[in-house]
Design an enzyme around this catalytic site. Sequence first.
Site, PDB file in Angstrom:
ATOM      1  CE  LYS A 113      35.792 -25.706   0.497  1.00 51.46           C
ATOM      2  NZ  LYS A 113      36.561 -26.966   0.295  1.00 51.46           N
TER       3      LYS A 113
HETATM    4  C1  PLP Z   1      36.469 -27.798  -0.797  1.00 48.80           C
HETATM    5  C2  PLP Z   1      37.571 -28.762  -1.039  1.00 48.80           C
HETATM    6  C3  PLP Z   1      37.746 -29.405  -2.288  1.00 48.80           C
HETATM    7  C4  PLP Z   1      36.784 -29.214  -3.442  1.00 48.80           C
HETATM    8  O1  PLP Z   1      36.822 -27.924  -3.992  1.00 48.80           O
HETATM    9  P1  PLP Z   1      35.641 -27.409  -4.940  1.00 48.80           P
HETATM   10  O2  PLP Z   1      35.899 -25.970  -5.128  1.00 48.80           O
HETATM   11  O3  PLP Z   1      34.360 -27.667  -4.176  1.00 48.80           O
HETATM   12  O4  PLP Z   1      35.675 -28.191  -6.196  1.00 48.80           O
HETATM   13  C5  PLP Z   1      38.838 -30.241  -2.462  1.00 48.80           C
HETATM   14  N1  PLP Z   1      39.691 -30.476  -1.447  1.00 48.80           N
HETATM   15  C6  PLP Z   1      39.559 -29.900  -0.237  1.00 48.80           C
HETATM   16  C7  PLP Z   1      40.531 -30.220   0.835  1.00 48.80           C
HETATM   17  C8  PLP Z   1      38.499 -29.015   0.016  1.00 48.80           C
HETATM   18  O5  PLP Z   1      38.374 -28.450   1.230  1.00 48.80           O
END
Ligand code: PLP
Length: 470
Positions: A113
């Site tokens: 993220k």
């Molecule tokens: C947010 C997240 C996901 C999922 O990603 P999306 O964009 O919501 O599909 C998967 N793994 C981790 C570690 C995350 O922080």
Amino acid sequence: MNYISTRGNTAPMQFSDVLLMGLAPDGGLMLPETYPQIDRATLDKWRSLSYTELAFEIMSLFATDIPQDDLKILIDKTYTKTAFGTDEITPVRTLKDGIKILELSNGVTLAFKDMAMQFLGNAFEYVLKQKNKRLTIIGATSGDTGSAAEYALRGKDNIDVFMMSPHGKMSEFQRAQMYSLMDDNIHNIAIDGMFDDCQDIVKAIQQDKAFKDKYQIGTVNSINWGRILAQIVYYFKGYFNATNNNDERVSFCVPSGNFGNVCAGHIAREMGLPIHRLIVATNENDVLNEFFKTGKYIPRKASETYITSSPSMDISKASNFERFIYLLIGKNGDELNHLWQDVSSGKGFDLSHLLHDANDKYGFVSGKSTHADRIATIKAVWESDKDLLDPHTADGVKVAREVRLADEVIVVAETALPAKFAETIIEAVGQIDIPRPPHTKDIESLPQKVVVLDNKAELVKEQIEKFVKL
Ligand SMILES: *Cc1c(COP(=O)(O)O)cnc(C)c1O
């Protein structure tokens, strides 16, 4: 470039307005009228670009109302070796069985993220200054999103952040990550309740129109277009890193929850990047897997969502899914409205007549991984490669191995580092020292700043009134 809403009832807008938005006024999601097309000659040129050069080429196609020099400064400031650990920013490593791992989690909070949120923080600050505005960001988090948002927005001008988290429900590491931020504009609020209670408070505050307008309340959740845009870049970079020329086709496997990450991959593919298949990996919360197998999308309530050992994927209503379905049904805003009424009512929808398109034309495949699968995968990869996978990435590797075709090269998105989920790692491989980036070494012993409040929206509003200087 004009942006329009999936529901068809919002006047076209420019990038910098869309950037600051959550939902469109008509309840839909904003997206470009059409996706730009990248021809072969351009792809060949892009292959040798650095991450920041490539990000500039891609983002300038979408952020057409930001002067190019300014956009370049924002990108150069965001994607640095200091922030992401290497000059490549998103390097690729290869496991013994040939599966490739796209490293997206070398940023400050150890999850992918950061890739989008760090850009968003800089872009927000820039656009707010241009428009002479300020923002109060509120959010609810059970871990990754909240910390990524706080680290991206700490110390930024004209932005305050109020982040709710369930008191005592996050790991010690996650708490330390968020609560150790001492910046004046970051406000941690631990709510005596569950994650859903935090989310209800966010909704309640947004529904108080007078309060929302007075304090310019906004969010940075995963439907934000700026986040999707920043994520498109690493599909291109990941493709170039994983191949020798632009005749090769590779597939991407993406551990998914809100469909944000893989939606960016889908857009990269629509732009002409030679992605063979987009493999959606889910955990026990498998509504997306069900859709790509049957054409039926039946979201589940929070009470029917499992709490798993890949917690960032514990999602049963994928907020970005609407961007893909819009395209799948032929950009029909009225029909989309109907489908999402049935999503809101809990009934869901059946597009099995379009399943062939979803799989063939758009290249989607899916699979599911359970607790036992991810533990077994972490253990197996540790034993064969001495490589530690985080639980979410392990879900991706499990599914990639399951669906892999002969000669198919699959790149799995590494969505977090194992240090964030020590308990599950130790369950898989036994007591070991899990490597930690230097800045997180003693994070649990740092002083923490957090207020604990009863589960009442009024109490959170009081905090906002107390700290936000209008
Ligand atoms: C947010 C997240 C996901 C999922 O990603 P999306 O964009 O919501 O599909 C998967 N793994 C981790 C570690 C995350 O922080």
